[in-house]
Motif scaffolding. Structure first.
Motif, PDB file in Angstrom:
ATOM      1  N   ARG A 193       1.034  -1.268   0.715  1.00  0.00           N
ATOM      2  CA  ARG A 193       0.086  -0.064   0.333  1.00  0.00           C
ATOM      3  C   ARG A 193       0.690   1.227   0.465  1.00  0.00           C
ATOM      4  O   ARG A 193       0.409   2.367  -0.589  1.00  0.00           O
ATOM      5  CB  ARG A 193      -1.313  -0.036   1.276  1.00  0.00           C
ATOM      6  N   SER A 194       2.268   0.842   0.852  1.00  0.00           N
ATOM      7  CA  SER A 194       3.188   2.321   0.793  1.00  0.00           C
ATOM      8  C   SER A 194       3.514   2.476  -0.564  1.00  0.00           C
ATOM      9  O   SER A 194       3.707   3.509  -1.046  1.00  0.00           O
ATOM     10  CB  SER A 194       4.030   2.759   1.940  1.00  0.00           C
ATOM     11  N   ALA A 195       3.592   1.891  -1.243  1.00  0.00           N
ATOM     12  CA  ALA A 195       4.063   1.739  -2.093  1.00  0.00           C
ATOM     13  C   ALA A 195       3.816   2.462  -3.444  1.00  0.00           C
ATOM     14  O   ALA A 195       4.468   2.385  -4.420  1.00  0.00           O
ATOM     15  CB  ALA A 195       5.620   0.381  -2.770  1.00  0.00           C
ATOM     16  N   ALA A 196       2.395   1.844  -3.356  1.00  0.00           N
ATOM     17  CA  ALA A 196       1.333   2.014  -4.565  1.00  0.00           C
ATOM     18  C   ALA A 196       1.446   3.545  -4.117  1.00  0.00           C
ATOM     19  O   ALA A 196       1.709   4.227  -5.121  1.00  0.00           O
ATOM     20  CB  ALA A 196      -0.152   1.043  -4.139  1.00  0.00           C
ATOM     21  N   ALA A 197       1.283   4.291  -3.047  1.00  0.00           N
ATOM     22  CA  ALA A 197       0.998   5.381  -2.830  1.00  0.00           C
ATOM     23  C   ALA A 197       2.256   6.561  -3.425  1.00  0.00           C
ATOM     24  O   ALA A 197       2.267   7.247  -4.031  1.00  0.00           O
ATOM     25  CB  ALA A 197       0.874   5.533  -1.358  1.00  0.00           C
ATOM     26  N   GLU A 198       3.130   5.688  -3.178  1.00  0.00           N
ATOM     27  CA  GLU A 198       4.860   6.524  -3.010  1.00  0.00           C
ATOM     28  C   GLU A 198       4.966   6.657  -5.038  1.00  0.00           C
ATOM     29  O   GLU A 198       5.352   7.352  -5.464  1.00  0.00           O
ATOM     30  CB  GLU A 198       5.912   5.583  -2.614  1.00  0.00           C
ATOM     31  N   HIS A 199       4.781   5.837  -5.505  1.00  0.00           N
ATOM     32  CA  HIS A 199       5.290   5.578  -6.968  1.00  0.00           C
ATOM     33  C   HIS A 199       3.936   5.631  -7.635  1.00  0.00           C
ATOM     34  O   HIS A 199       4.303   5.407  -8.952  1.00  0.00           O
ATOM     35  CB  HIS A 199       5.762   3.662  -6.874  1.00  0.00           C
ATOM     36  N   THR A 200       3.294   5.185  -7.807  1.00  0.00           N
ATOM     37  CA  THR A 200       1.847   5.384  -8.003  1.00  0.00           C
ATOM     38  C   THR A 200       1.166   7.078  -8.305  1.00  0.00           C
ATOM     39  O   THR A 200      -0.385   7.407  -8.604  1.00  0.00           O
ATOM     40  CB  THR A 200       0.759   4.400  -8.457  1.00  0.00           C
TER      41      THR A 200
END
Length: 329
Positions: A205-212
């Motif tokens: 979830r944090s990666a989706a927020a950061e990278h997308t």
């Protein structure tokens, strides 16, 4: 004409170290549309372990000779063959009919064999076909990946995951890879992944927020399945595509159809088989063009000896190094 040799053969399901024996084997003159090669190197993959466990759909019963892909020298051809004796080729074997690549020789369908280009060593050629054809089927044929899109790759250090990272980068996409250990995450970074995360649903979830920008991933490549795959469906973008490839975790993902409808994303199955010969040649031609310009390469791990096949296949259950395992004849 018949060819005498040896093959790693199991006459029952079980631990590869217990059931595989190096046994005498005869290969008959191939029928039209088939060839026999002398094996130079063979790729090793999770399906080799699964077929010995008795849980691989294409291998229903013993005897079993694993080894799905090889690089070899043509030693026998059927009538009207497009191949010549002595030609170096690579591709998939007829493992499903008991003639896999963990042997001195292997049978191949001509439609699944391709001339090995000079820029690929025997080991690279032996480990090229399945990983990259699967990645190509997922990214290009099924998901229609576009330049600039963001791809999440689960199991990024495995054969299919590693090929997916490299191919997605070659196709000008951004890549976030997931892997379970520091060594595997370093491997994914070396392959060109823009970001690498541990195998954790919260990190998804944090990666989706950061990278997308919280929009979600345009494409998810899943050779893993299980709970982490189910969690990854929660970070697929609107109009995104989730490619279900395998179940290295031991179970397939469980899509929520209502969620797919409400968020307008797709879950699609991926199998790099069933194409026409013309389609296979076109897809492989594109991949070899990328290889010829050094945009993709076989992500080799260890290269072992053919004599070590039982131990190498057993290692797939845990502790295998990142990348593609290959055995050399």
């Amino acid at each position: 004409m018949s060819i005498e040799g040896h093959a790693w053969t199991a006459d029952r399901f079980g631990d590869p170290r217990e059931v595989l024996t190096w046994s005498p084997r005869t290969w008959e003159q191939p029928a039209e549309g088939n060839i026999v090669v002398e094996v130079r190197a063979a790729g090793v993959g999770l399906p080799d372990s699964l077929m010995l466990e008795g849980v691989y759909p294409l291998v229903a019963h013993p005897p079993i000779t694993p080894g799905q892909e090889v690089c070899g020298t043509v030693v026998a051809v059927g009538p009207h063959s497009r191949f010549s004796i002595g030609e170096r080729v690579f591709g998939t074997t007829q493992f499903y009919a008991g003639s896999g690549g963990f042997a001195s020789h292997a049978a191949m369908a001509e439609s699944m064999a391709f001339p090995a280009p000079d820029q690929l060593t025997d080991e690279q050629a032996a480990g090229f076909y399945i990983g990259y054809r699967t990645a190509y089927t997922a990214l290009v044929t099924r998901c229609g990946l576009q330049p600039g899109e963001t791809v999440l790759v689960l199991g990024g250090a495995g054969s299919t995951g590693a090929a997916s990272i490299a191919l997605a980068k070659a196709l000008d996409a951004r890549v976030v890879a997931m892997a379970s250990t520091a060594a595997k995450r370093a491997f994914c970074t070396a392959l060109g992944a823009d970001a690498v995360i541990d195998r954790d649903s919260d990190l998804l979830r944090s990666a989706a927020a950061e990278h997308t920008g919280a929009a979600g991933f345009n494409v998810v490549i899943d050779p893993v399945g299980g709970e982490i795959a189910d969690a990854a469906m929660g970070v697929v973008a609107r109009y995104g595509r989730f490619a279900a490839i395998g179940f290295a975790s031991g179970s397939w993902p469980t899509p929520n159809v209502a969620d797919m409808v409400m968020r307008n994303y797709s879950v699609m199955g991926v199998l790099a088989a069933g194409f026409t010969p013309e389609e296979d040649r076109a897809h492989m031609g594109h991949l070899l063009e990328l290889a010829a310009t050094d945009r993709i390469a076989t992500p080799l791990a260890d290269v072992a000896a053919m004599a070590d096949v039982p131990a190498v296949v057993a290692s797939l259950g845990g502790g295998a190094p990142p990348g593609k395992l290959v055995v050399r004849a």
